[in-house]
Design a protein around this motif. Sequence first.
Motif, PDB file in Angstrom:
ATOM      1  N   GLY A  68      33.354  37.566  23.789  1.00 31.14           N
ATOM      2  CA  GLY A  68      33.319  38.921  24.296  1.00 31.14           C
ATOM      3  C   GLY A  68      32.128  39.696  23.791  1.00 31.14           C
ATOM      4  O   GLY A  68      31.351  39.226  22.950  1.00 31.14           O
ATOM      5  N   THR A  69      31.983  40.896  24.346  1.00 30.76           N
ATOM      6  CA  THR A  69      30.920  41.819  23.967  1.00 30.76           C
ATOM      7  C   THR A  69      31.573  43.052  23.374  1.00 30.76           C
ATOM      8  O   THR A  69      32.415  43.684  24.019  1.00 30.76           O
ATOM      9  CB  THR A  69      30.087  42.210  25.200  1.00 30.76           C
ATOM     10  N   PHE A  70      31.218  43.404  22.144  1.00 36.93           N
ATOM     11  CA  PHE A  70      31.933  44.461  21.443  1.00 36.93           C
ATOM     12  C   PHE A  70      30.944  45.330  20.697  1.00 36.93           C
ATOM     13  O   PHE A  70      30.154  44.842  19.881  1.00 36.93           O
ATOM     14  CB  PHE A  70      32.936  43.835  20.477  1.00 36.93           C
ATOM     15  N   ALA A  71      30.992  46.647  20.981  1.00 32.84           N
ATOM     16  CA  ALA A  71      30.066  47.573  20.323  1.00 32.84           C
ATOM     17  C   ALA A  71      30.763  48.414  19.260  1.00 32.84           C
ATOM     18  O   ALA A  71      30.300  48.503  18.122  1.00 32.84           O
ATOM     19  CB  ALA A  71      29.416  48.483  21.361  1.00 32.84           C
ATOM     20  N   ASN A  72      31.869  49.054  19.623  1.00 24.62           N
ATOM     21  CA  ASN A  72      32.623  49.917  18.716  1.00 24.62           C
ATOM     22  C   ASN A  72      34.105  49.831  19.067  1.00 24.62           C
ATOM     23  O   ASN A  72      34.463  49.471  20.196  1.00 24.62           O
ATOM     24  CB  ASN A  72      32.164  51.372  18.838  1.00 24.62           C
ATOM     25  N   GLY A  73      34.949  50.193  18.110  1.00 23.74           N
ATOM     26  CA  GLY A  73      36.380  50.181  18.395  1.00 23.74           C
ATOM     27  C   GLY A  73      36.766  51.239  19.405  1.00 23.74           C
ATOM     28  O   GLY A  73      37.362  50.955  20.452  1.00 23.74           O
ATOM     29  N   ARG A 133      39.641  40.216  22.357  1.00 19.90           N
ATOM     30  CA  ARG A 133      39.112  38.944  22.860  1.00 19.90           C
ATOM     31  C   ARG A 133      38.931  39.001  24.375  1.00 19.90           C
ATOM     32  O   ARG A 133      39.813  39.428  25.104  1.00 19.90           O
ATOM     33  CB  ARG A 133      40.061  37.795  22.523  1.00 19.90           C
ATOM     34  N   GLY A 134      37.750  38.561  24.821  1.00 22.33           N
ATOM     35  CA  GLY A 134      37.503  38.462  26.253  1.00 22.33           C
ATOM     36  C   GLY A 134      36.943  39.704  26.902  1.00 22.33           C
ATOM     37  O   GLY A 134      36.756  39.715  28.127  1.00 22.33           O
ATOM     38  N   ILE A 135      36.672  40.771  26.136  1.00 19.51           N
ATOM     39  CA  ILE A 135      36.074  41.954  26.741  1.00 19.51           C
ATOM     40  C   ILE A 135      34.687  41.584  27.266  1.00 19.51           C
ATOM     41  O   ILE A 135      33.917  40.878  26.610  1.00 19.51           O
ATOM     42  CB  ILE A 135      36.030  43.116  25.736  1.00 19.51           C
ATOM     43  N   SER A 136      34.364  42.030  28.478  1.00 20.06           N
ATOM     44  CA  SER A 136      33.240  41.443  29.207  1.00 20.06           C
ATOM     45  C   SER A 136      31.887  42.057  28.912  1.00 20.06           C
ATOM     46  O   SER A 136      30.848  41.396  29.075  1.00 20.06           O
ATOM     47  CB  SER A 136      33.502  41.575  30.718  1.00 20.06           C
ATOM     48  N   GLY A 137      31.853  43.328  28.539  1.00 17.25           N
ATOM     49  CA  GLY A 137      30.569  44.007  28.414  1.00 17.25           C
ATOM     50  C   GLY A 137      30.020  44.526  29.732  1.00 17.25           C
ATOM     51  O   GLY A 137      29.015  45.248  29.744  1.00 17.25           O
ATOM     52  N   GLU A 138      30.651  44.201  30.851  1.00 23.83           N
ATOM     53  CA  GLU A 138      30.177  44.672  32.148  1.00 23.83           C
ATOM     54  C   GLU A 138      30.595  46.125  32.375  1.00 23.83           C
ATOM     55  O   GLU A 138      31.679  46.537  31.984  1.00 23.83           O
ATOM     56  CB  GLU A 138      30.730  43.793  33.270  1.00 23.83           C
ATOM     57  N   ASN A 139      29.709  46.882  33.023  1.00 23.14           N
ATOM     58  CA  ASN A 139      30.001  48.287  33.339  1.00 23.14           C
ATOM     59  C   ASN A 139      30.359  49.057  32.069  1.00 23.14           C
ATOM     60  O   ASN A 139      31.282  49.872  32.044  1.00 23.14           O
ATOM     61  CB  ASN A 139      31.137  48.375  34.373  1.00 23.14           C
ATOM     62  N   SER A 140      29.610  48.803  30.997  1.00 26.90           N
ATOM     63  CA  SER A 140      29.778  49.472  29.695  1.00 26.90           C
ATOM     64  C   SER A 140      31.108  49.189  29.037  1.00 26.90           C
ATOM     65  O   SER A 140      31.586  49.981  28.222  1.00 26.90           O
ATOM     66  CB  SER A 140      29.575  50.997  29.843  1.00 26.90           C
ATOM     67  N   ALA A 141      31.738  48.093  29.364  1.00 24.59           N
ATOM     68  CA  ALA A 141      33.015  47.724  28.747  1.00 24.59           C
ATOM     69  C   ALA A 141      32.743  47.028  27.422  1.00 24.59           C
ATOM     70  O   ALA A 141      32.441  45.833  27.381  1.00 24.59           O
ATOM     71  CB  ALA A 141      33.794  46.809  29.685  1.00 24.59           C
ATOM     72  N   ASP A 142      32.844  47.781  26.318  1.00 25.33           N
ATOM     73  CA  ASP A 142      32.519  47.204  25.009  1.00 25.33           C
ATOM     74  C   ASP A 142      33.321  47.837  23.883  1.00 25.33           C
ATOM     75  O   ASP A 142      32.926  47.808  22.727  1.00 25.33           O
ATOM     76  CB  ASP A 142      31.018  47.333  24.734  1.00 25.33           C
ATOM     77  N   SER A 143      34.478  48.436  24.200  1.00 23.00           N
ATOM     78  CA  SER A 143      35.321  49.050  23.172  1.00 23.00           C
ATOM     79  C   SER A 143      36.787  48.917  23.567  1.00 23.00           C
ATOM     80  O   SER A 143      37.108  48.662  24.720  1.00 23.00           O
ATOM     81  CB  SER A 143      34.956  50.531  22.992  1.00 23.00           C
ATOM     82  N   TRP A 144      37.675  49.125  22.606  1.00 21.87           N
ATOM     83  CA  TRP A 144      39.105  49.112  22.945  1.00 21.87           C
ATOM     84  C   TRP A 144      39.475  50.326  23.792  1.00 21.87           C
ATOM     85  O   TRP A 144      40.202  50.198  24.769  1.00 21.87           O
ATOM     86  CB  TRP A 144      39.967  49.156  21.677  1.00 21.87           C
TER      87      TRP A 144
END
Length: 358
Positions: free
Chosen positions: A283-288, A251-262
């Motif tokens: 949040g922005t989430f692409a893959n675990g 929860r709350g991952i931003s997606g900025e600077n390619s931030a989209d995974s755990w």
Amino acid sequence: MLPRTIAALTGAVALLLSSGAATANATTATGVTAGAEVNVSTAAGLRAALAAAVPGQTIRLAPGEYHGAFLGRKAGTAAKPITVTGPRTAVLVNDGPAGSAPSCPAPTTGWDPGYGFWLYDAPYWNLTGFTVKDAKKGVVVDNSPHVVLDGLYVHHTEDEGVHFRRSSADGVLRNSVVEYTGVVQPGYGEGVYLGSAGSNWGCHGNSGGADRSDRVLVENNRIGPYVAAEGIDVKEGTTGGVIRGNTFDGRGISGENSADSWVDVKGSGYLIEGNRGSFTGPGTFANGYETHNPATTPAFPNGCGNVWRGNSSDLGGVGAYAVRITSVSACAGRPNQVYASNTVTRAVSGLTNIPVTP
């Protein structure tokens, strides 16, 4: 004669004992009492204790807030580490940064980097139990191998929560909570940062031109929610670490600077096992979990030879893969492996984009 002899011996023993006690409790020039254990209750007392620390010493924090910059520069040993410990209600707060910064982060008179707790050239320390909050970075470990962080609570940092940097190899982060990072710079708000980007090796590449923060164990922590960048960012040039038994709350991952995974793995030879990850909005989430293969000078096989085993991933109906391997060809000689013991629910595309290892 016998009673007088006994009395004389008793007096001599008493004198020796009192002399030993006085020596054990002697006050140093810094105002800190020398000995195996030092109790502190103020920021000034903590700074003095850190400056005077010796191998085998334990610095105990009383409950309360400690404001300012806290720096450890003395070396412990394998047999006698230096320990700073306190309850969760002992809270370190750094309201900095302040002063003119050097070109590369290094302790400099008049400069406060804004770190909650900073170890520099300080191997064999244990930091246990206490809280770090409201700092630019939480805990920074520079050129300090064999450091153990256990049971810490790190939250509300402008940038990353915990950073093993400048070849701080063989470190441990366990039983800790890291949340609410990147509250000012979301793209740089990783929960845990292992090593340095190749572009920063000019500052931190102190081992053959690279930051070799190798063999770090990250175990049994809760990372998230509201870690704005990756929960763990494993940087290129590092190798041999273990990421085990952690809980990732996306929860709350931003997606900025390619931030989209755990977890983003650019290092090699990591074992990633027994972790539990989940994502729900916002949040922005692409893959675990993801791998990447940045080119570096000197060259390293970045993002290769990593193993995923026994991880449980809930992608919230948003993420594509539990484990996405960016390039198979880049790791032809040392492939990444995703075992069938991993499980995934609510994935758009499935467990992984490569063949599963039985």
